[in-house]
Design a protein around this motif. Structure first.
Motif, short mmCIF file in Angstrom:
data_model
loop_
_atom_site.label_atom_id
_atom_site.label_comp_id
_atom_site.label_asym_id
_atom_site.label_seq_id
_atom_site.Cartn_x
_atom_site.Cartn_y
_atom_site.Cartn_z
N LEU A 50 -39.50 -1.63 131.16
CA LEU A 50 -39.93 -0.95 132.37
C LEU A 50 -41.28 -0.26 132.19
O LEU A 50 -42.11 -0.25 133.10
CB LEU A 50 -38.88 0.08 132.80
N LEU A 51 -41.49 0.33 131.02
CA LEU A 51 -42.76 1.00 130.76
C LEU A 51 -43.91 0.01 130.67
O LEU A 51 -45.07 0.35 130.92
CB LEU A 51 -42.67 1.80 129.45
N GLY A 52 -43.60 -1.24 130.31
CA GLY A 52 -44.62 -2.28 130.23
C GLY A 52 -44.89 -2.68 128.79
O GLY A 52 -45.38 -1.88 127.99
N GLU A 53 -44.57 -3.93 128.46
CA GLU A 53 -44.82 -4.45 127.13
C GLU A 53 -45.90 -5.53 127.18
O GLU A 53 -46.01 -6.27 128.16
CB GLU A 53 -43.53 -5.04 126.53
N GLY A 54 -46.69 -5.59 126.12
CA GLY A 54 -47.72 -6.60 126.03
C GLY A 54 -47.16 -7.90 125.46
O GLY A 54 -45.98 -8.02 125.16
N ALA A 55 -48.05 -8.88 125.32
CA ALA A 55 -47.65 -10.18 124.78
C ALA A 55 -47.26 -10.04 123.32
O ALA A 55 -47.69 -9.12 122.61
CB ALA A 55 -48.80 -11.17 124.92
N GLU A 56 -46.43 -10.96 122.86
CA GLU A 56 -46.04 -11.00 121.46
C GLU A 56 -47.24 -11.42 120.60
O GLU A 56 -48.18 -12.07 121.11
CB GLU A 56 -44.90 -12.00 121.27
N PRO A 57 -47.25 -11.05 119.30
CA PRO A 57 -48.38 -11.40 118.43
C PRO A 57 -48.72 -12.89 118.45
O PRO A 57 -49.90 -13.25 118.46
CB PRO A 57 -47.91 -10.95 117.04
N ALA A 58 -47.71 -13.75 118.47
CA ALA A 58 -47.98 -15.19 118.51
C ALA A 58 -48.67 -15.58 119.81
O ALA A 58 -49.57 -16.44 119.82
CB ALA A 58 -46.67 -15.97 118.35
N GLU A 59 -48.27 -14.96 120.91
CA GLU A 59 -48.91 -15.24 122.20
C GLU A 59 -50.35 -14.72 122.22
O GLU A 59 -51.26 -15.40 122.73
CB GLU A 59 -48.11 -14.61 123.33
N VAL A 60 -50.57 -13.53 121.67
CA VAL A 60 -51.92 -12.98 121.60
C VAL A 60 -52.83 -13.89 120.79
O VAL A 60 -53.97 -14.19 121.19
CB VAL A 60 -51.90 -11.56 120.99
N ALA A 61 -52.32 -14.37 119.65
CA ALA A 61 -53.12 -15.26 118.80
C ALA A 61 -53.45 -16.56 119.54
O ALA A 61 -54.58 -17.07 119.46
CB ALA A 61 -52.38 -15.56 117.51
N ALA A 62 -52.47 -17.10 120.28
CA ALA A 62 -52.71 -18.35 121.03
C ALA A 62 -53.76 -18.13 122.12
O ALA A 62 -54.63 -18.99 122.36
CB ALA A 62 -51.40 -18.85 121.63
N ILE A 63 -53.70 -16.99 122.79
CA ILE A 63 -54.68 -16.69 123.84
C ILE A 63 -56.07 -16.53 123.24
O ILE A 63 -57.06 -17.06 123.78
CB ILE A 63 -54.27 -15.41 124.60
N GLU A 64 -56.17 -15.84 122.12
CA GLU A 64 -57.47 -15.66 121.47
C GLU A 64 -58.06 -16.99 121.03
O GLU A 64 -59.27 -17.23 121.19
CB GLU A 64 -57.32 -14.71 120.27
N ARG A 65 -57.22 -17.86 120.50
CA ARG A 65 -57.72 -19.19 120.10
C ARG A 65 -58.20 -19.98 121.31
O ARG A 65 -59.23 -20.67 121.26
CB ARG A 65 -56.62 -19.97 119.37
N ALA A 66 -57.47 -19.87 122.42
CA ALA A 66 -57.86 -20.59 123.62
C ALA A 66 -59.20 -20.07 124.16
O ALA A 66 -60.04 -20.86 124.62
CB ALA A 66 -56.77 -20.45 124.69
N ILE A 67 -59.41 -18.78 124.08
CA ILE A 67 -60.65 -18.20 124.61
C ILE A 67 -61.86 -18.66 123.80
O ILE A 67 -62.92 -19.02 124.34
CB ILE A 67 -60.56 -16.66 124.61
N THR A 68 -61.71 -18.68 122.49
CA THR A 68 -62.86 -18.98 121.62
C THR A 68 -62.94 -20.46 121.25
O THR A 68 -63.80 -20.84 120.45
CB THR A 68 -62.76 -18.13 120.33
#
Length: 317
Positions: free
Chosen positions: A218-236
């Motif tokens: 409810l407070l709000g959680e961010g993406a999991e570390p594996a998801e963050v890494a996948a997003i960063e790879r996609a961006i760069t």
């Protein structure tokens, strides 16, 4: 997660608990066993909880509005939190009260002695089928992740809630069977009261775990570390971005992730080139992490960090 799989697990648990609640209550009326009363209230509470989860899932599918521009995905978290409160109060606290009452005025089971044992054994079989369904549906998305981590880190509350409820129901049935069995053997009603107290403590413990986990969602959680890494790879991954300056993620609902990122682009690019590059970045992010449905990419010019006097007022940090 698969919303359909979660719904199947909820419906299986609901049908099992409705049938079990009726048979337990009939057994209580025949025997006056406090364990049977606590278990019947437990099953009624579980049935109500599964109905709440179904309502939350339906309300979460509503379209976004001007007042709620990011939609209603978090309604599933709200209803899961209500489930924890119901389990704590109607299930756990009631069982503890009934145990105290029975301990103060103990009495054995003198009528229909075979009924509670038979009902509890049948209930264990039915709950096992419900628990098996929840495990089967969870395994489709859990992979090799440990069960404790799956329950703690799952962004969709339905399967963890059903898993914990079914597990608690099975353990509670064992406690009730021990309490009733020892009461029948010894004639001492305090064994029945002890079994009821164990059921109450179990339900309170499960409710606290559920409340803590759903509060975090409810407070709000961010993406999991594996998801963050996948997003960063996609961006760069392409030539459009020189580097990531900073990024934040937030789950708007179990199946909708918000990604807000500031990226460094080349100084010489035109506005049209920057816009095309942002479109390409968004496309790669969605391909890498399909739940990333709301994406904001802010282009900037990266400035190397320098001393305070040199960097004051400069963008891109």
């Amino acid at each position: 997660m698969s919303a359909q799989g979660g719904t199947r697990a909820i419906i299986a648990a609901l049908l099992a608990n409705l049938g079990i609640a009726v048979t337990k209550f009939v057994a209580y009326l025949l025997t006056s066993s406090s364990s049977m009363l606590a278990e019947s209230i437990h099953s009624v509470a579980d049935s109500g909880n599964q109905a709440l989860l179904l309502i939350g899932g339906k309300r979460a599918r509503r379209e976004a509005t001007a007042q709620h521009p990011f939609g209603y995905g978090r309604e599933r978290y709200v209803y899961a939190f209500i489930v924890a409160i119901v389990l704590f109060s109607l299930g756990g606290l009631f069982a503890l009260y009934e145990a105290w009452h029975k301990w103060s005025e103990p009495h054995g089971i003198t009528n229909w002695q075979w009924v509670p044992v038979t009902v509890l054994l049948v209930a264990i079989v039915l709950e096992s089928f419900s628990f098996r369904t929840a495990i089967k549906e969870s395994n489709l998305i859990r992979g090799r992740e440990p069960w404790t981590r799956f329950i703690r880190r799952s962004k969709a509350p339905e399967l963890p809630v059903v898993l914990l409820e079914d597990f608690g129901a099975l353990v509670g049935l064992v406690f009730a069977l021990i309490g009733v069995g020892m009461t029948l053997i010894t004639g001492n009603g305090r064994w029945d009261a002890a079994g009821t107290a164990m059921i109450g403590l179990l339900l309170v413990s499960i409710a606290i775990v559920l409340a803590m986990e759903t509060k975090s969602l409810l407070l709000g959680e961010g993406a999991e570390p594996a998801e963050v890494a996948a997003i960063e790879r996609a961006i760069t991954a392409g030539p459009e971005v020189e580097r990531i300056i900073h990024m934040k993620t937030l789950y708007l609902g179990p199946e909708e992730l918000l990604v807000a990122v500031k990226v460094a682009v080349a100084r010489c690019e035109t506005a049209e080139e920057v816009a095309r590059g942002i479109d390409a970045v968004e496309e790669r992010i969605r391909a890498a992490v399909p739940v990333a449905r709301v994406i904001y990419v802010e282009p900037d010019i990266y400035q190397a960090q320098a001393g305070p006097s040199e960097t004051a007022g400069q963008p891109g940090r």
